[in-house]
Design a protein around this motif. Structure first.
Motif, PDB file in Angstrom:
ATOM      1  N   UNK A  32       0.822  -1.216   0.000  1.00 19.04           N
ATOM      2  CA  UNK A  32       0.000   0.000   0.000  1.00 19.04           C
ATOM      3  C   UNK A  32       0.855   1.265   0.000  1.00 19.04           C
ATOM      4  N   UNK A  33       2.124   1.123  -0.266  1.00 15.09           N
ATOM      5  CA  UNK A  33       3.004   2.283  -0.380  1.00 15.09           C
ATOM      6  C   UNK A  33       3.227   3.011   0.934  1.00 15.09           C
ATOM      7  N   UNK A  34       3.184   2.291   2.044  1.00 17.44           N
ATOM      8  CA  UNK A  34       3.462   2.901   3.331  1.00 17.44           C
ATOM      9  C   UNK A  34       2.252   3.519   4.009  1.00 17.44           C
ATOM     10  N   UNK A  35       1.067   3.288   3.483  1.00 20.16           N
ATOM     11  CA  UNK A  35      -0.159   3.809   4.079  1.00 20.16           C
ATOM     12  C   UNK A  35      -0.682   2.792   5.092  1.00 20.16           C
ATOM     13  N   UNK A  36      -0.408   3.027   6.364  1.00 20.75           N
ATOM     14  CA  UNK A  36      -0.778   2.098   7.418  1.00 20.75           C
ATOM     15  C   UNK A  36      -2.278   1.884   7.547  1.00 20.75           C
ATOM     16  N   UNK A  37      -3.054   2.957   7.355  1.00 19.72           N
ATOM     17  CA  UNK A  37      -4.508   2.829   7.459  1.00 19.72           C
ATOM     18  C   UNK A  37      -5.065   1.950   6.343  1.00 19.72           C
ATOM     19  N   UNK A  38      -4.572   2.174   5.153  1.00 18.18           N
ATOM     20  CA  UNK A  38      -5.010   1.358   4.010  1.00 18.18           C
ATOM     21  C   UNK A  38      -4.573  -0.089   4.209  1.00 18.18           C
ATOM     22  N   UNK A  39      -3.362  -0.278   4.722  1.00 19.05           N
ATOM     23  CA  UNK A  39      -2.869  -1.631   4.984  1.00 19.05           C
ATOM     24  C   UNK A  39      -3.768  -2.350   5.989  1.00 19.05           C
ATOM     25  N   UNK A  40      -4.207  -1.624   7.031  1.00 16.78           N
ATOM     26  CA  UNK A  40      -5.122  -2.223   8.010  1.00 16.78           C
ATOM     27  C   UNK A  40      -6.405  -2.693   7.339  1.00 16.78           C
ATOM     28  N   UNK A  41      -6.953  -1.847   6.457  1.00 18.51           N
ATOM     29  CA  UNK A  41      -8.191  -2.203   5.741  1.00 18.51           C
ATOM     30  C   UNK A  41      -7.994  -3.433   4.872  1.00 18.51           C
ATOM     31  N   UNK A  42      -6.872  -3.474   4.161  1.00 12.71           N
ATOM     32  CA  UNK A  42      -6.591  -4.587   3.257  1.00 12.71           C
ATOM     33  C   UNK A  42      -6.400  -5.882   4.042  1.00 12.71           C
ATOM     34  N   UNK A  43      -5.682  -5.821   5.149  1.00 12.02           N
ATOM     35  CA  UNK A  43      -5.480  -7.020   5.968  1.00 12.02           C
ATOM     36  C   UNK A  43      -6.819  -7.499   6.517  1.00 12.02           C
ATOM     37  N   UNK A  44      -7.644  -6.570   6.982  1.00 15.04           N
ATOM     38  CA  UNK A  44      -8.954  -6.954   7.512  1.00 15.04           C
ATOM     39  C   UNK A  44      -9.790  -7.636   6.426  1.00 15.04           C
TER      40      UNK A  44
END
Length: 170
Positions: A32-44
């Motif tokens: 996600x290019x270092x976007x932690x919030x987006x990464x959280x959404x994707x993992x969820x």
């Protein structure tokens, strides 16, 4: 009898996700290019789908590969959603939030360089070098040829080297 099978399935799912969650988040963070919030959404989204299809996932020859493929597809699918184009967070971050690699000195430079890569090159590099997936598996996950994975790896690594050497020269 059926209840005990379901309990065993859920226990297997919980054990797998509990063991792999930090690695899944690190991979998503980089994809996600270092976007932690987006990464959280994707993992969820990924672990939800893993739960929904756990019996099929658990029967696969390589559960990690199957789940990593699901993670990459979740990143791609998330980018296609119209709401994904709206930024709801400020561009400036105070470093809080427990992002992966918070203690690594060069993390910001590497993540910034990864962010500037085209999405396919970034996905190839993360899958090949962070997730340590074989070329054939990366090609299958991304729906491309082995040659494309090799060329994207080469171009991506060259671009990273150039970006990071420019930063070091400053």
């Amino acid at each position: 009898m059926r209840g005990s099978s379901r309990a065993g399935d859920e226990e297997g799912y919980v054990d797998y996700v509990s063991a792999r969650l930090p690695a899944l988040h690190r991979a998503a963070f980089l994809l996600c290019g270092g976007d932690g919030h987006r990464a959280d959404d994707v993992v969820q989204a990924t672990i939800t789908k893993v739960y929904q299809h756990w019996r099929r996932v658990a029967r696969s020859d390589n559960v990690d590969a199957y789940v990593h493929r699901m993670l990459v597809h979740a990143v791609i699918d998330e980018k296609r959603q119209p709401w994904a184009r709206v930024r709801l967070v400020a561009a400036h971050r105070d470093g809080a939030g427990g992002e992966p690699y918070a203690g690594v000195e060069d993390r910001g430079q590497l993540v910034g360089a990864l962010r500037r890569l085209p999405p396919r090159q970034r996905a190839v590099l993360v899958m090949r070098f962070l997730l340590d997936r074989p070329i054939e598996e990366v090609a299958e996950a991304l729906g491309c040829s082995v040659g494309t994975v090799k060329s994207q790896s080469s171009r991506g690594l060259d671009a990273l080297r150039d970006m990071l050497s420019t930063i070091e020269e400053r």
